[in-house]
Design a protein around this motif. Structure first.
Motif, PDB file in Angstrom:
ATOM      1  N   UNK A 175     -26.433  14.496  -9.574  1.00 41.06           N
ATOM      2  CA  UNK A 175     -26.601  13.569 -10.523  1.00 41.06           C
ATOM      3  C   UNK A 175     -25.207  14.600 -11.120  1.00 41.06           C
ATOM      4  N   UNK A 176     -25.954  15.723 -10.884  1.00 40.42           N
ATOM      5  CA  UNK A 176     -25.381  17.425 -11.820  1.00 40.42           C
ATOM      6  C   UNK A 176     -24.319  17.511 -11.793  1.00 40.42           C
ATOM      7  N   UNK A 177     -23.693  17.615 -10.370  1.00 37.80           N
ATOM      8  CA  UNK A 177     -22.405  17.700  -9.914  1.00 37.80           C
ATOM      9  C   UNK A 177     -20.892  16.885  -9.822  1.00 37.80           C
ATOM     10  N   UNK A 178     -21.769  15.439 -10.540  1.00 36.44           N
ATOM     11  CA  UNK A 178     -20.639  14.486 -10.989  1.00 36.44           C
ATOM     12  C   UNK A 178     -20.222  14.526 -11.984  1.00 36.44           C
TER      13      UNK A 178
ATOM     14  N   UNK B  59     -23.999   1.417 -23.625  1.00 32.87           N
ATOM     15  CA  UNK B  59     -24.119   3.029 -25.005  1.00 32.87           C
ATOM     16  C   UNK B  59     -22.548   2.640 -25.251  1.00 32.87           C
ATOM     17  N   UNK B  60     -22.169   2.642 -26.898  1.00 33.01           N
ATOM     18  CA  UNK B  60     -20.992   2.119 -26.866  1.00 33.01           C
ATOM     19  C   UNK B  60     -20.441   3.640 -27.211  1.00 33.01           C
ATOM     20  N   UNK B  61     -18.658   2.982 -27.075  1.00 32.51           N
ATOM     21  CA  UNK B  61     -17.904   4.222 -27.388  1.00 32.51           C
ATOM     22  C   UNK B  61     -17.898   5.212 -27.815  1.00 32.51           C
ATOM     23  N   UNK B  62     -18.362   4.897 -29.150  1.00 25.75           N
ATOM     24  CA  UNK B  62     -18.915   6.438 -29.775  1.00 25.75           C
ATOM     25  C   UNK B  62     -19.855   6.352 -30.596  1.00 25.75           C
ATOM     26  N   UNK B  63     -20.575   7.546 -30.170  1.00 22.85           N
ATOM     27  CA  UNK B  63     -21.656   7.782 -29.953  1.00 22.85           C
ATOM     28  C   UNK B  63     -22.635   8.152 -31.049  1.00 22.85           C
ATOM     29  N   UNK B  64     -23.449   6.741 -31.232  1.00 26.47           N
ATOM     30  CA  UNK B  64     -24.689   7.146 -32.462  1.00 26.47           C
ATOM     31  C   UNK B  64     -25.244   7.826 -32.124  1.00 26.47           C
ATOM     32  N   UNK B  65     -26.651   8.697 -33.102  1.00 23.01           N
ATOM     33  CA  UNK B  65     -27.834   9.529 -33.392  1.00 23.01           C
ATOM     34  C   UNK B  65     -28.428   9.050 -34.080  1.00 23.01           C
ATOM     35  N   UNK B  66     -30.079   8.874 -34.006  1.00 14.61           N
ATOM     36  CA  UNK B  66     -30.934   8.195 -34.211  1.00 14.61           C
ATOM     37  C   UNK B  66     -31.856   9.503 -34.062  1.00 14.61           C
ATOM     38  N   UNK B  67     -32.612   9.393 -35.135  1.00 15.38           N
ATOM     39  CA  UNK B  67     -33.310  10.195 -35.790  1.00 15.38           C
ATOM     40  C   UNK B  67     -34.855  10.307 -35.665  1.00 15.38           C
TER      41      UNK B  67
ATOM     42  N   UNK C 245     -19.895  10.838 -14.959  1.00 11.04           N
ATOM     43  CA  UNK C 245     -19.855  10.380 -14.352  1.00 11.04           C
ATOM     44  C   UNK C 245     -19.898   8.832 -14.200  1.00 11.04           C
ATOM     45  N   UNK C 246     -19.705   7.551 -14.265  1.00 12.59           N
ATOM     46  CA  UNK C 246     -20.509   5.896 -13.692  1.00 12.59           C
ATOM     47  C   UNK C 246     -22.103   6.107 -13.511  1.00 12.59           C
ATOM     48  N   UNK C 247     -21.790   7.120 -11.963  1.00 16.42           N
ATOM     49  CA  UNK C 247     -23.385   7.075 -11.895  1.00 16.42           C
ATOM     50  C   UNK C 247     -24.092   8.298 -12.221  1.00 16.42           C
ATOM     51  N   UNK C 248     -23.404   8.969 -12.947  1.00 16.71           N
ATOM     52  CA  UNK C 248     -24.424  10.144 -13.698  1.00 16.71           C
ATOM     53  C   UNK C 248     -24.649   9.655 -15.234  1.00 16.71           C
ATOM     54  N   UNK C 249     -24.251   8.353 -15.827  1.00 15.77           N
ATOM     55  CA  UNK C 249     -24.293   7.956 -17.225  1.00 15.77           C
ATOM     56  C   UNK C 249     -25.992   6.882 -16.216  1.00 15.77           C
ATOM     57  N   UNK C 250     -25.475   6.092 -15.561  1.00 15.44           N
ATOM     58  CA  UNK C 250     -26.153   5.029 -14.994  1.00 15.44           C
ATOM     59  C   UNK C 250     -27.533   6.102 -14.667  1.00 15.44           C
ATOM     60  N   UNK C 251     -27.725   6.976 -14.119  1.00 15.90           N
ATOM     61  CA  UNK C 251     -29.015   8.160 -14.130  1.00 15.90           C
ATOM     62  C   UNK C 251     -29.284   8.056 -15.208  1.00 15.90           C
ATOM     63  N   UNK C 252     -29.223   8.923 -16.507  1.00 13.54           N
ATOM     64  CA  UNK C 252     -29.797   8.724 -17.408  1.00 13.54           C
ATOM     65  C   UNK C 252     -30.191   8.482 -18.095  1.00 13.54           C
ATOM     66  N   UNK C 253     -29.261   6.893 -18.095  1.00 14.17           N
ATOM     67  CA  UNK C 253     -29.559   5.647 -18.822  1.00 14.17           C
ATOM     68  C   UNK C 253     -31.013   4.839 -18.310  1.00 14.17           C
ATOM     69  N   UNK C 254     -31.870   4.760 -17.099  1.00  9.38           N
ATOM     70  CA  UNK C 254     -32.702   4.332 -16.341  1.00  9.38           C
ATOM     71  C   UNK C 254     -33.847   5.286 -16.270  1.00  9.38           C
ATOM     72  N   UNK C 255     -33.530   6.722 -16.479  1.00 13.61           N
ATOM     73  CA  UNK C 255     -34.522   7.157 -16.469  1.00 13.61           C
ATOM     74  C   UNK C 255     -35.120   8.038 -18.008  1.00 13.61           C
ATOM     75  N   UNK C 256     -33.643   8.218 -18.985  1.00 13.17           N
ATOM     76  CA  UNK C 256     -34.055   8.474 -20.040  1.00 13.17           C
ATOM     77  C   UNK C 256     -34.091   7.681 -21.028  1.00 13.17           C
ATOM     78  N   UNK C 257     -33.071   6.195 -20.631  1.00 10.36           N
ATOM     79  CA  UNK C 257     -32.983   5.704 -21.607  1.00 10.36           C
ATOM     80  C   UNK C 257     -31.959   5.997 -22.530  1.00 10.36           C
TER      81      UNK C 257
END
Length: 219
Positions: free
Chosen positions: A137-140, A29-37, A144-156
């Motif tokens: 994960x919500x408590x992180x 994920x880039x430092x500045x979020x881009x949004x895809x429609x 948090x790197x582990x929270x972002x990793x969870x979202x990345x691997x399960x949601x994309x």
């Protein structure tokens, strides 16, 4: 501001789709979020589509539960030592008070978000309702790197979907016209098409045809 950028799709082996998949070594994920429609079409037996519609509707937010003690300290240090060319305009005591007020306001917002997540059904495609983020994960917290990793691997994608609407959008004052065998949605996704989430939904709803497509010509 929402921006459209070149669409990206991960190879099948790199998307970390399953609930048991190991987190990736790097969240792409880039430092500045881009949004895809995107457009999402769910087609099938009307009863199955209605069940999916009911299961997918939620608040459209991630109810993070993390402590903001570290954030309060960060805000305090920014207030007492702002980056150039800014200069400090508060005393140490004033900076501490303001940092505490910011923490209180942020914690109140988190509380309201958590309440809304359990009650609202305003968003027709809520990934947290369909594929919930675990409590640990919500408590992180979202950074948090582990929270972002969870979202990345399960949601994309590393954020909740935004501006989810059912299509076609009805004219003001007119009731929506729905095909009972079709759920057609538009939404914005952070940086990537959420392929891991889509694959899991296809597995959980095998009787439905679930298709997603980035749309570069339809802002």
């Amino acid at each position: 501001m929402i921006k459209v950028r070149e669409g990206r799709r991960l190879p099948e082996s790199d998307s970390g789709a399953g609930q048991g998949a190991a987190p990736p070594a790097e969240v792409l994920a880039p430092a500045h979020t881009d949004w895809l429609y995107h457009h999402l079409r769910v087609v099938g037996d009307p009863a199955e589509v209605a069940a999916f519609r009911q299961a997918a509707a939620g608040a459209g937010v991630i109810p993070w539960q993390h402590s903001l003690g570290r954030a309060e300290e960060d805000w305090f240090h920014l207030l007492v030592a702002p980056p150039p060319p800014l200069t400090r305009s508060l005393s140490l005591e004033g900076a501490r008070i303001l940092a505490g007020q910011l923490r209180t306001a942020a914690e109140e917002r988190l509380r309201l978000v958590a309440e809304r997540a359990g009650e609202s059904r305003a968003c027709p495609l809520d990934l947290h309702r369909l594929l919930p983020v675990p409590e640990g994960v919500l408590r992180l917290g979202p950074e948090h790197p582990e929270a972002r990793a969870w979202l990345w691997s399960h949601w994309g994608t590393t954020e909740a979907l935004r501006h989810v609407v059912e299509l076609p959008v009805p004219k003001r004052g007119q009731p929506p016209k729905r095909d009972p065998g079709l759920l057609w949605l538009g939404f914005w996704s952070a940086d990537w098409t959420p392929w891991p989430a889509i694959r899991q939904l296809r597995t959980r709803w095998p009787a439905l045809r679930i298709a997603v497509q980035p749309r570069y010509d339809d802002p």
